[in-house]
Design a protein around this motif. Sequence first.
Motif, PDB file in Angstrom:
ATOM      1  N   SER A  41       0.826  -1.201   0.000  1.00 10.38           N
ATOM      2  CA  SER A  41       0.000   0.000   0.000  1.00 10.38           C
ATOM      3  C   SER A  41       0.862   1.252   0.000  1.00 10.38           C
ATOM      4  N   LYS A  42       1.929   1.238   0.796  1.00 12.09           N
ATOM      5  CA  LYS A  42       2.808   2.399   0.863  1.00 12.09           C
ATOM      6  C   LYS A  42       3.621   2.570  -0.423  1.00 12.09           C
ATOM      7  N   VAL A  43       3.985   1.451  -1.084  1.00 12.60           N
ATOM      8  CA  VAL A  43       4.665   1.555  -2.373  1.00 12.60           C
ATOM      9  C   VAL A  43       3.738   2.199  -3.397  1.00 12.60           C
ATOM     10  N   GLU A  44       2.494   1.747  -3.429  1.00  7.40           N
ATOM     11  CA  GLU A  44       1.553   2.271  -4.423  1.00  7.40           C
ATOM     12  C   GLU A  44       1.265   3.757  -4.215  1.00  7.40           C
ATOM     13  N   THR A  45       1.368   4.220  -2.993  1.00  8.86           N
ATOM     14  CA  THR A  45       1.133   5.645  -2.720  1.00  8.86           C
ATOM     15  C   THR A  45       2.423   6.449  -2.686  1.00  8.86           C
ATOM     16  N   GLY A  46       3.555   5.806  -3.057  1.00 11.59           N
ATOM     17  CA  GLY A  46       4.827   6.511  -3.150  1.00 11.59           C
ATOM     18  C   GLY A  46       5.487   6.814  -1.826  1.00 11.59           C
ATOM     19  N   GLN A  47       5.116   6.072  -0.759  1.00 12.24           N
ATOM     20  CA  GLN A  47       5.656   6.350   0.573  1.00 12.24           C
ATOM     21  C   GLN A  47       6.796   5.413   0.961  1.00 12.24           C
ATOM     22  N   ARG A  48       7.024   4.335   0.183  1.00 20.31           N
ATOM     23  CA  ARG A  48       8.100   3.404   0.492  1.00 20.31           C
ATOM     24  C   ARG A  48       9.017   3.276  -0.706  1.00 20.31           C
ATOM     25  N   PRO A  49      10.326   3.100  -0.470  1.00 26.14           N
ATOM     26  CA  PRO A  49      11.271   2.965  -1.593  1.00 26.14           C
ATOM     27  C   PRO A  49      11.068   1.662  -2.348  1.00 26.14           C
ATOM     28  N   VAL A  50      11.509   1.663  -3.585  1.00 30.67           N
ATOM     29  CA  VAL A  50      11.365   0.504  -4.468  1.00 30.67           C
ATOM     30  C   VAL A  50      12.732   0.144  -5.033  1.00 30.67           C
ATOM     31  N   ASN A  51      13.102  -1.131  -4.973  1.00 32.60           N
ATOM     32  CA  ASN A  51      14.341  -1.554  -5.623  1.00 32.60           C
ATOM     33  C   ASN A  51      14.013  -2.455  -6.810  1.00 32.60           C
ATOM     34  N   VAL A  52      15.035  -2.815  -7.559  1.00 35.08           N
ATOM     35  CA  VAL A  52      14.829  -3.551  -8.803  1.00 35.08           C
ATOM     36  C   VAL A  52      14.263  -4.935  -8.543  1.00 35.08           C
ATOM     37  N   GLU A  53      14.746  -5.619  -7.511  1.00 37.10           N
ATOM     38  CA  GLU A  53      14.268  -6.972  -7.237  1.00 37.10           C
ATOM     39  C   GLU A  53      12.758  -6.974  -6.990  1.00 37.10           C
ATOM     40  N   PHE A  54      12.296  -6.039  -6.165  1.00 33.65           N
ATOM     41  CA  PHE A  54      10.866  -5.949  -5.892  1.00 33.65           C
ATOM     42  C   PHE A  54      10.088  -5.650  -7.174  1.00 33.65           C
ATOM     43  N   ALA A  55      10.586  -4.727  -7.972  1.00 34.09           N
ATOM     44  CA  ALA A  55       9.905  -4.355  -9.217  1.00 34.09           C
ATOM     45  C   ALA A  55       9.786  -5.544 -10.154  1.00 34.09           C
ATOM     46  N   ARG A  56      10.829  -6.359 -10.220  1.00 33.91           N
ATOM     47  CA  ARG A  56      10.790  -7.526 -11.112  1.00 33.91           C
ATOM     48  C   ARG A  56       9.824  -8.584 -10.595  1.00 33.91           C
ATOM     49  N   ARG A  57       9.722  -8.729  -9.269  1.00 34.61           N
ATOM     50  CA  ARG A  57       8.742  -9.656  -8.710  1.00 34.61           C
ATOM     51  C   ARG A  57       7.342  -9.251  -9.130  1.00 34.61           C
ATOM     52  N   CYS A  58       7.018  -7.969  -8.985  1.00 27.55           N
ATOM     53  CA  CYS A  58       5.698  -7.471  -9.358  1.00 27.55           C
ATOM     54  C   CYS A  58       5.465  -7.610 -10.859  1.00 27.55           C
ATOM     55  N   ASP A  59       6.488  -7.311 -11.641  1.00 26.01           N
ATOM     56  CA  ASP A  59       6.395  -7.397 -13.095  1.00 26.01           C
ATOM     57  C   ASP A  59       6.073  -8.831 -13.523  1.00 26.01           C
ATOM     58  N   ALA A  60       6.785  -9.796 -12.920  1.00 26.06           N
ATOM     59  CA  ALA A  60       6.551 -11.198 -13.271  1.00 26.06           C
ATOM     60  C   ALA A  60       5.157 -11.651 -12.845  1.00 26.06           C
ATOM     61  N   ALA A  61       4.731 -11.241 -11.647  1.00 21.76           N
ATOM     62  CA  ALA A  61       3.423 -11.656 -11.141  1.00 21.76           C
ATOM     63  C   ALA A  61       2.293 -11.127 -12.016  1.00 21.76           C
ATOM     64  N   LEU A  62       2.453  -9.913 -12.522  1.00 17.64           N
ATOM     65  CA  LEU A  62       1.417  -9.285 -13.343  1.00 17.64           C
ATOM     66  C   LEU A  62       1.635  -9.502 -14.837  1.00 17.64           C
ATOM     67  N   GLU A  63       2.711 -10.243 -15.196  1.00 17.64           N
ATOM     68  CA  GLU A  63       3.030 -10.564 -16.588  1.00 17.64           C
ATOM     69  C   GLU A  63       3.121  -9.304 -17.454  1.00 17.64           C
ATOM     70  N   CYS A  64       3.921  -8.372 -16.979  1.00 14.40           N
ATOM     71  CA  CYS A  64       4.076  -7.086 -17.676  1.00 14.40           C
ATOM     72  C   CYS A  64       5.200  -7.095 -18.703  1.00 14.40           C
ATOM     73  N   GLU A  65       5.923  -8.209 -18.821  1.00  9.19           N
ATOM     74  CA  GLU A  65       6.994  -8.363 -19.815  1.00  9.19           C
ATOM     75  C   GLU A  65       8.053  -7.268 -19.720  1.00  9.19           C
ATOM     76  N   GLY A  66       8.386  -6.894 -18.503  1.00  9.86           N
ATOM     77  CA  GLY A  66       9.475  -5.944 -18.280  1.00  9.86           C
ATOM     78  C   GLY A  66       9.058  -4.491 -18.257  1.00  9.86           C
ATOM     79  N   GLU A  67       7.831  -4.173 -18.655  1.00  6.64           N
ATOM     80  CA  GLU A  67       7.422  -2.764 -18.736  1.00  6.64           C
ATOM     81  C   GLU A  67       7.327  -2.121 -17.356  1.00  6.64           C
ATOM     82  N   LEU A  68       6.854  -2.875 -16.377  1.00  2.00           N
ATOM     83  CA  LEU A  68       6.747  -2.334 -15.028  1.00  2.00           C
ATOM     84  C   LEU A  68       8.129  -2.202 -14.386  1.00  2.00           C
ATOM     85  N   ALA A  69       8.946  -3.241 -14.531  1.00  5.09           N
ATOM     86  CA  ALA A  69      10.291  -3.207 -13.942  1.00  5.09           C
ATOM     87  C   ALA A  69      11.147  -2.115 -14.560  1.00  5.09           C
TER      88      ALA A  69
END
Length: 440
Positions: A41-69
């Motif tokens: 929730s805090k990531v989505e509202t811009g209150q928590r930092p984001v690193n590449v590993e987390f971004a790739r996890r989300c990208d894979a889960a949502l099948e974004c083909e790298g666009e989100l990461a």
Amino acid sequence: MEAMGSLNPRFGAELRRRREDAGWSLSRFAAKVHYTKGYLSKVETGQRPVNVEFARRCDAALECEGELAALVEPVVAGAPAPPAAEGDGVWVLTMDALGGGGFAVASRRGLLRWAASAMLPPGLRRIVAPEPGPAHGADRSALEGFRAMFEQVRALGQHADSEILLPILVAQTNALRVLGVRLSGRERDDAWLLGSRYAEYLGWMAQESGRDQEAAWWTGQAVEFARNGNDREMAAYAQVRRALITMYQGDAAATIALARQARETPCRPRIRGLAAQREAQGHALAGDHRACLHALDAARELLASDPGDDGPVLGSSNVPDVVAMSTGWALLDLGRPGPAAETIRGQLALVPPGARRTRARYGTRLARALAVSGQLDEACVVAGQALDDYDRLGSATIRADLRELARTLRRWPSHRDARVVSRRLTTALWSPDGSAPGAA
């Protein structure tokens, strides 16, 4: 390796949009990626930092083909420039009784000034570039001894701290340099080629000691030695080795570029196959799943077509299926920790028990994949085994993955075994200079 991350409101907004478009509730998505609902929730509202590993996890889960990461750029270190040295440089090796020491290249003139001013410290040994001279019968017979010693020192490298091996390897490499000058004909080539393998392995041990600049320099020496022995293929393999340095620095673009240079060089299939494997790891760092799998397929074909030779194996000799292990390695970087754990687990079971450095490397990677995918109990067992091996070795490259493992385990402060492993990680990663274990 990537930094801890930074605030990224754009990523958070896009994550929320894609999650909602996919029909995932925040609770369901949190269970999928093994992060808490509050954190997401805090990531989505811009209150928590984001690193590449987390971004790739989300990208894979949502099948974004790298666009989100792609919205999260990794922080990378610049590749080191090899130290400059004159063509007739003197190799200077320092050693003391307490195990300290170092290596440098100096000009003859500079070293003479140093010695003349009484600044040459106790324990310093000069390894001077040899002058041509007549060959002796003992010189010729020594080559077989150095071949046997090379296999022994590589085996020792699976058990011993790389800092201990460096002075041994420098002395043996210099001895082969002397033989390369003294001998002639086929024996001369053999001495230089074996010296090239020693220098290449020296580069790897220097990297394991955290000395990327020295690693690059020794890799360059390996190329020069090979050319002296009329072998041009080491230049291609040197690009694979340089790509390994940039890979551990988190520089995907440089890793891909260096590996492609090697892959496109006319040389034996094994070198080109190892180059394709390294390129795949670079694509994984960049989050490009399709390009990664394509490079892995190419690596598999090239390695299978190599006829082999009688010399020491280039690359790892303790991983039975290099491509399969690299696939597991890459899947973790691509945000697919479950398949990564399954693949690495199967390959790690085939690694010889005595190959401690290899087992520590891939055991740490497996522990990371298990932890990120929420398989904490097994992750803690595997991490403990990897630390048992790591404690005997010391390795800058393995330490990079251990840092990431430590960060991951901090997400489960209430898990008893995770707390135990975290304490061991803190002890293992604490630097002699007093810097904190999380410092990259």
